[in-house]
Motif scaffolding. Structure first.
Motif: not given
Length: 134
Positions: A93-102
């Motif tokens: 889940l990405l909320k506004p402006g969030e990022y994920a790396i993996g």
């Protein structure tokens, strides 16, 4: 070559009477050898129906790659997951402006396997997936 991707992260939490800092250090990741680095990325508008993430340059022989996802929207959430028997199962889940790396599991990115879905409207997802074989 070795260690072409380097990730460095810090998580700092401060809430009321609780503080914690996690500094795991740097991770170095090697990319597959060969003359061309296979990757796929760009931006993609999402909708409230789960749709395939466009990863046409990556095939099943390159599964298990490193990913970067960022929600470029200022209002709406984006979910990333998979569809099984017509049911969408989000796992990011990405909320506004969030990022994920993996790193993706060895099942991804198979053709049409990664799905994206918006909570509302058409927020834009920025993404880059590097080939696996690691």
């Amino acid at each position: 070559m070795a260690d072409e991707i380097k990730l460095t992260g810090t998580i700092s939490v401060s809430a009321t009477n609780y503080t914690e800092n996690i500094v795991p250090g740097q991770i170095s990741i090697s990319l597959p050898s060969g003359p061309d680095l296979a990757s796929e990325g760009g931006t993609q508008a999402t909708s409230t129906s789960a749709a395939s993430l466009l990863v046409g340059n990556l095939g099943s022989s390159q599964d298990g790659g490193v990913f970067f996802f960022r929600n470029l929207d200022g209002t709406d959430n984006i979910e990333i997951g998979e569809t099984i028997s017509s049911t969408f199962y989000p796992w990011i889940l990405l909320k506004p402006g969030e990022y994920a790396i993996g790193r993706l599991s060895s099942r991804y990115p198979a053709a049409n396997a990664l799905k994206v879905k918006a909570s509302a409207n058409t927020p834009v997802l920025q993404y880059r997936i590097f080939a696996g074989n690691l």
